[in-house]
Motif scaffolding. Sequence first.
Motif, PDB file in Angstrom:
ATOM      1  N   TYR A 140      18.737 -16.813   1.448  1.00  8.07           N
ATOM      2  CA  TYR A 140      19.000 -17.169   1.293  1.00  8.07           C
ATOM      3  C   TYR A 140      18.281 -18.810   1.756  1.00  8.07           C
ATOM      4  O   TYR A 140      18.139 -19.484   1.046  1.00  8.07           O
ATOM      5  CB  TYR A 140      20.312 -17.856   2.675  1.00  8.07           C
ATOM      6  N   PHE A 141      18.037 -18.911   2.157  1.00  2.29           N
ATOM      7  CA  PHE A 141      16.346 -19.371   2.596  1.00  2.29           C
ATOM      8  C   PHE A 141      15.504 -19.560   2.196  1.00  2.29           C
ATOM      9  O   PHE A 141      15.281 -20.614   1.351  1.00  2.29           O
ATOM     10  CB  PHE A 141      16.012 -19.321   4.517  1.00  2.29           C
ATOM     11  N   MET A 142      15.415 -18.294   1.479  1.00  6.43           N
ATOM     12  CA  MET A 142      13.977 -18.459   0.310  1.00  6.43           C
ATOM     13  C   MET A 142      14.587 -18.707  -0.756  1.00  6.43           C
ATOM     14  O   MET A 142      13.835 -20.112  -1.611  1.00  6.43           O
ATOM     15  CB  MET A 142      13.577 -16.605  -0.386  1.00  6.43           C
ATOM     16  N   THR A 143      15.885 -18.761  -0.484  1.00  6.40           N
ATOM     17  CA  THR A 143      16.567 -18.893  -2.309  1.00  6.40           C
ATOM     18  C   THR A 143      16.751 -20.620  -2.316  1.00  6.40           C
ATOM     19  O   THR A 143      16.172 -21.346  -3.363  1.00  6.40           O
ATOM     20  CB  THR A 143      17.978 -18.755  -2.670  1.00  6.40           C
ATOM     21  N   GLU A 144      16.512 -21.235  -0.936  1.00  8.37           N
ATOM     22  CA  GLU A 144      16.939 -22.697  -0.585  1.00  8.37           C
ATOM     23  C   GLU A 144      15.622 -23.052  -1.345  1.00  8.37           C
ATOM     24  O   GLU A 144      15.429 -24.797  -1.620  1.00  8.37           O
ATOM     25  CB  GLU A 144      17.539 -22.672   0.714  1.00  8.37           C
ATOM     26  N   ASN A 145      14.594 -22.819  -0.269  1.00  9.41           N
ATOM     27  CA  ASN A 145      13.450 -23.350  -0.579  1.00  9.41           C
ATOM     28  C   ASN A 145      12.740 -23.312  -2.235  1.00  9.41           C
ATOM     29  O   ASN A 145      12.378 -23.993  -3.129  1.00  9.41           O
ATOM     30  CB  ASN A 145      11.951 -22.495   0.102  1.00  9.41           C
ATOM     31  N   TRP A 146      12.902 -21.956  -2.839  1.00  9.95           N
ATOM     32  CA  TRP A 146      12.972 -21.970  -4.304  1.00  9.95           C
ATOM     33  C   TRP A 146      13.587 -23.113  -5.149  1.00  9.95           C
ATOM     34  O   TRP A 146      12.724 -23.524  -6.190  1.00  9.95           O
ATOM     35  CB  TRP A 146      13.394 -20.612  -5.089  1.00  9.95           C
ATOM     36  N   LEU A 147      14.676 -23.165  -4.406  1.00 17.40           N
ATOM     37  CA  LEU A 147      14.906 -24.174  -5.574  1.00 17.40           C
ATOM     38  C   LEU A 147      14.778 -25.530  -5.798  1.00 17.40           C
ATOM     39  O   LEU A 147      14.198 -26.527  -6.649  1.00 17.40           O
ATOM     40  CB  LEU A 147      16.651 -24.571  -4.781  1.00 17.40           C
ATOM     41  N   LEU A 148      14.513 -25.932  -4.191  1.00 19.68           N
ATOM     42  CA  LEU A 148      13.713 -27.680  -4.169  1.00 19.68           C
ATOM     43  C   LEU A 148      12.376 -27.191  -4.789  1.00 19.68           C
ATOM     44  O   LEU A 148      12.139 -28.549  -5.678  1.00 19.68           O
ATOM     45  CB  LEU A 148      13.455 -27.760  -2.522  1.00 19.68           C
ATOM     46  N   THR A 149      11.544 -25.701  -5.187  1.00 23.74           N
ATOM     47  CA  THR A 149      10.399 -25.740  -5.565  1.00 23.74           C
ATOM     48  C   THR A 149      10.441 -26.389  -6.667  1.00 23.74           C
ATOM     49  O   THR A 149       9.418 -27.083  -7.175  1.00 23.74           O
ATOM     50  CB  THR A 149       9.711 -24.805  -4.776  1.00 23.74           C
ATOM     51  N   SER A 150      11.145 -25.851  -7.635  1.00 19.40           N
ATOM     52  CA  SER A 150      10.965 -26.090  -8.980  1.00 19.40           C
ATOM     53  C   SER A 150      11.824 -27.523  -9.049  1.00 19.40           C
ATOM     54  O   SER A 150      11.649 -27.690 -10.259  1.00 19.40           O
ATOM     55  CB  SER A 150      12.507 -25.172  -8.970  1.00 19.40           C
ATOM     56  N   ILE A 151      12.856 -27.415  -8.803  1.00 15.23           N
ATOM     57  CA  ILE A 151      13.386 -29.183  -8.953  1.00 15.23           C
ATOM     58  C   ILE A 151      11.630 -29.676  -8.076  1.00 15.23           C
ATOM     59  O   ILE A 151      11.405 -31.048  -9.390  1.00 15.23           O
ATOM     60  CB  ILE A 151      14.507 -29.652  -7.952  1.00 15.23           C
ATOM     61  N   GLY A 152      11.107 -29.645  -7.683  1.00 16.53           N
ATOM     62  CA  GLY A 152       9.894 -30.442  -7.594  1.00 16.53           C
ATOM     63  C   GLY A 152       9.142 -30.223  -8.576  1.00 16.53           C
ATOM     64  O   GLY A 152       8.033 -31.592  -9.318  1.00 16.53           O
ATOM     65  N   VAL A 153       8.610 -29.149  -9.187  1.00 16.92           N
ATOM     66  CA  VAL A 153       7.754 -28.531  -9.363  1.00 16.92           C
ATOM     67  C   VAL A 153       8.200 -29.124 -11.989  1.00 16.92           C
ATOM     68  O   VAL A 153       7.829 -29.625 -12.340  1.00 16.92           O
ATOM     69  CB  VAL A 153       7.015 -27.354 -10.301  1.00 16.92           C
ATOM     70  N   ALA A 154       9.318 -29.226 -11.353  1.00 13.17           N
ATOM     71  CA  ALA A 154       9.926 -29.769 -13.232  1.00 13.17           C
ATOM     72  C   ALA A 154       9.243 -31.587 -13.579  1.00 13.17           C
ATOM     73  O   ALA A 154       9.039 -31.652 -13.969  1.00 13.17           O
ATOM     74  CB  ALA A 154      11.360 -29.423 -13.121  1.00 13.17           C
ATOM     75  N   ILE A 155       9.766 -31.533 -11.950  1.00 11.71           N
ATOM     76  CA  ILE A 155       9.612 -33.182 -12.012  1.00 11.71           C
ATOM     77  C   ILE A 155       7.506 -33.673 -11.835  1.00 11.71           C
ATOM     78  O   ILE A 155       7.428 -34.597 -12.843  1.00 11.71           O
ATOM     79  CB  ILE A 155      10.012 -33.899 -10.296  1.00 11.71           C
TER      80      ILE A 155
END
Length: 404
Positions: free
Chosen positions: A329-344
Amino acid sequence: MTIRPIFSALLRNRTGAILVVGQIALTLAIVVNAVFIIQQRLEHIGRATGMDVNNIVSTRVQGFGNEYDHLATVREDLAMLNALPGVVASAAMESVPLSGSGSANGFRDSDGEEPNSEVANYYRVSEGVMETLGVTLYAGRMFSPEEVNWRSTEEQNGGFMPSVAVISKDMAEALYETPDVVGRMIYNNLGQGAQIIGVIDRMMGSWVNWPNVMQVVLLPEVPERSWTRYAIRVEPGKADEMVPVIEEALENRDVQRVVNATRTMQNMAEHAYSRDNAVAVILMIVVVLLFIVAGLGIVGLASFTVNQRTKQIGTRRAIGARKRDIISYFMTENWLLTSIGVAIGSILAVALNIWLSDAFGLERLNYWYVPAGIAALWLLGLLAAAGPARRASNISPAVATRTV
């Protein structure tokens, strides 16, 4: 795993999530461009010079007085230097490659009305320059002693072009669009021509940041004047120890002159590339610091989230959630934040490079740097979130119950 609950949980702590996303986006934009610039600088510094840079010493001799016979002094100095133990070869040169000092001029491929022209470093040199610099020939030959013109002051009026010349392969390709130019003529900007007798495979000129630094013309001439420079090639590994030996030998041969600026060509190269080295080191430090700050930001947000959701985690554990479910759960949450960040950040990286190119003339980014940066930040995010996620998974249902 369902993503929507994770998003809902993140929205309850928007400020922290937005800060981490912004941090990751800025990190990617800056790191990608910084690494690209570092790579360019390292390639620039690592270019082959074509010369035996590690084993060449340069010095300058200044004579004084009406009785000073420059041309005779140069001949005697070269004879003395070539006989000096540890010296491989020596030559008189108007200036020395990589020194930041030299001469450049326009040269033409014909004396017609519409000649091609190119600007090149040119060096007036004595015989033995090829062995002294350690350059190799692509075609033709170097000068013979008989072809070197020891030119008096009276002969120097009105410009001059010797009867023969040797040019670098880069100069041949730029001026004639082919390296096979032995036997052809090259002209100075006064229309005076010389026959090309040799083509050097590669030779770097005086100014390492000059776009035409590989375009070199060697002219066999020693003009009469009060000073000259010598390039001296020594036995491998002896450059530093030969500097004082050469200086002392020249001073002792004739005390009525000044010998100075004696240093190795390796020292000249280090000085010439000092700015490039400084830029590369500073950017490397920036990249490391940005990764550390981004990693700490992810760790901080993940730790805060775990502390904030202790009761929720305990409840999930009580109803049957396994440790790996909590970690996931927490790794997925972090991956989502990182993915949004790298997309921008990807968009920002390209935009930043376009601005740098337009404003400072930097090269356009090789776009494979962007996915490489994304992969690096994804890995950083996973590593940074792993500790807090593992700590969350160790929260027992009993501990969670005590927080009720």
